[in-house]
Design a protein around this motif. Structure first.
Motif, PDB file in Angstrom:
ATOM      1  N   LEU A 100     -38.323   8.985  73.573  1.00 24.52           N
ATOM      2  CA  LEU A 100     -37.662  10.096  72.881  1.00 24.52           C
ATOM      3  C   LEU A 100     -36.189  10.211  73.239  1.00 24.52           C
ATOM      4  N   CYS A 101     -35.852   9.790  74.419  1.00 22.48           N
ATOM      5  CA  CYS A 101     -34.472   9.929  74.874  1.00 22.48           C
ATOM      6  C   CYS A 101     -33.533   8.942  74.178  1.00 22.48           C
ATOM      7  N   LYS A 102     -34.101   7.900  73.574  1.00 17.70           N
ATOM      8  CA  LYS A 102     -33.269   6.917  72.873  1.00 17.70           C
ATOM      9  C   LYS A 102     -33.039   7.375  71.444  1.00 17.70           C
ATOM     10  N   ASP A 103     -32.044   6.802  70.820  1.00 15.30           N
ATOM     11  CA  ASP A 103     -31.760   7.110  69.410  1.00 15.30           C
ATOM     12  C   ASP A 103     -32.857   6.516  68.541  1.00 15.30           C
ATOM     13  N   GLU A 149     -35.543   9.211  62.134  1.00 14.29           N
ATOM     14  CA  GLU A 149     -36.303  10.457  61.998  1.00 14.29           C
ATOM     15  C   GLU A 149     -37.810  10.217  61.872  1.00 14.29           C
ATOM     16  N   GLU A 150     -38.197   9.223  61.076  1.00 19.38           N
ATOM     17  CA  GLU A 150     -39.626   8.949  60.869  1.00 19.38           C
ATOM     18  C   GLU A 150     -40.307   8.546  62.177  1.00 19.38           C
ATOM     19  N   GLU A 151     -39.667   7.687  62.926  1.00 22.23           N
ATOM     20  CA  GLU A 151     -40.248   7.255  64.202  1.00 22.23           C
ATOM     21  C   GLU A 151     -40.228   8.391  65.233  1.00 22.23           C
ATOM     22  N   LYS A 152     -39.219   9.232  65.148  1.00 21.22           N
ATOM     23  CA  LYS A 152     -39.146  10.376  66.059  1.00 21.22           C
ATOM     24  C   LYS A 152     -40.344  11.302  65.847  1.00 21.22           C
ATOM     25  N   ASN A 153     -40.728  11.538  64.586  1.00 22.56           N
ATOM     26  CA  ASN A 153     -41.892  12.389  64.300  1.00 22.56           C
ATOM     27  C   ASN A 153     -43.180  11.781  64.857  1.00 22.56           C
ATOM     28  N   LYS A 154     -43.352  10.457  64.683  1.00 25.97           N
ATOM     29  CA  LYS A 154     -44.531   9.797  65.224  1.00 25.97           C
ATOM     30  C   LYS A 154     -44.549   9.878  66.753  1.00 25.97           C
ATOM     31  N   ASN A 182     -50.648  10.597  82.262  1.00 23.75           N
ATOM     32  CA  ASN A 182     -49.332  10.940  82.791  1.00 23.75           C
ATOM     33  C   ASN A 182     -48.357   9.777  82.586  1.00 23.75           C
ATOM     34  N   LYS A 183     -48.849   8.550  82.789  1.00 24.63           N
ATOM     35  CA  LYS A 183     -48.013   7.371  82.563  1.00 24.63           C
ATOM     36  C   LYS A 183     -47.618   7.273  81.087  1.00 24.63           C
ATOM     37  N   LYS A 184     -48.591   7.485  80.216  1.00 30.84           N
ATOM     38  CA  LYS A 184     -48.320   7.430  78.780  1.00 30.84           C
ATOM     39  C   LYS A 184     -47.298   8.505  78.387  1.00 30.84           C
ATOM     40  N   PHE A 185     -47.459   9.700  78.938  1.00 30.60           N
ATOM     41  CA  PHE A 185     -46.542  10.802  78.671  1.00 30.60           C
ATOM     42  C   PHE A 185     -45.110  10.415  79.061  1.00 30.60           C
ATOM     43  N   THR A 186     -44.950   9.826  80.231  1.00 31.69           N
ATOM     44  CA  THR A 186     -43.632   9.429  80.722  1.00 31.69           C
ATOM     45  C   THR A 186     -43.018   8.357  79.832  1.00 31.69           C
ATOM     46  N   GLU A 187     -43.837   7.374  79.436  1.00 31.62           N
ATOM     47  CA  GLU A 187     -43.338   6.314  78.565  1.00 31.62           C
ATOM     48  C   GLU A 187     -42.852   6.872  77.223  1.00 31.62           C
TER      49      GLU A 187
END
Length: 91
Positions: free
Chosen positions: A42-45, A48-53, A32-37
């Protein structure tokens, strides 16, 4: 006289949710902690490549949470099934 577990489930509506959510395991808390982190990332800019990872990491973490919850529900359901079965044989 013991109250029947079947009647308790049918009329009280508790379904033992409190017992299940009260026994959050260390694995559940870790995931749950990992999920939140990851969600905060994801909320930051992000490029695209890092967003997919990050989305992949989020999916894996969510799977860990779901697995822990399923295990808790199975354990509580199994115990409840044993109690109901025992009560039926005693009556």
């Amino acid at each position: 006289m013991n109250k029947s577990k079947i009647l308790e489930l049918a009329f009280d509506g508790a379904c033992y949710r409190e017992d299940i959510y009260a026994c959050k395991t260390e694995e559940y808390k870790k995931n749950n902690k990992k999920f939140t982190e990851i969600l905060e990332k994801l909320c930051k800019d992000l490029p695209e490549e890092e967003k997919n990872k990050t989305l992949w990491d989020l999916t894996v973490a969510m799977g860990g949470i779901e697995s822990a919850v399923e295990e808790m529900f199975f354990k509580e359901g199994f115990k409840l099934g044993l109690i109901i079965g025992a009560q039926n044989f005693l009556e």
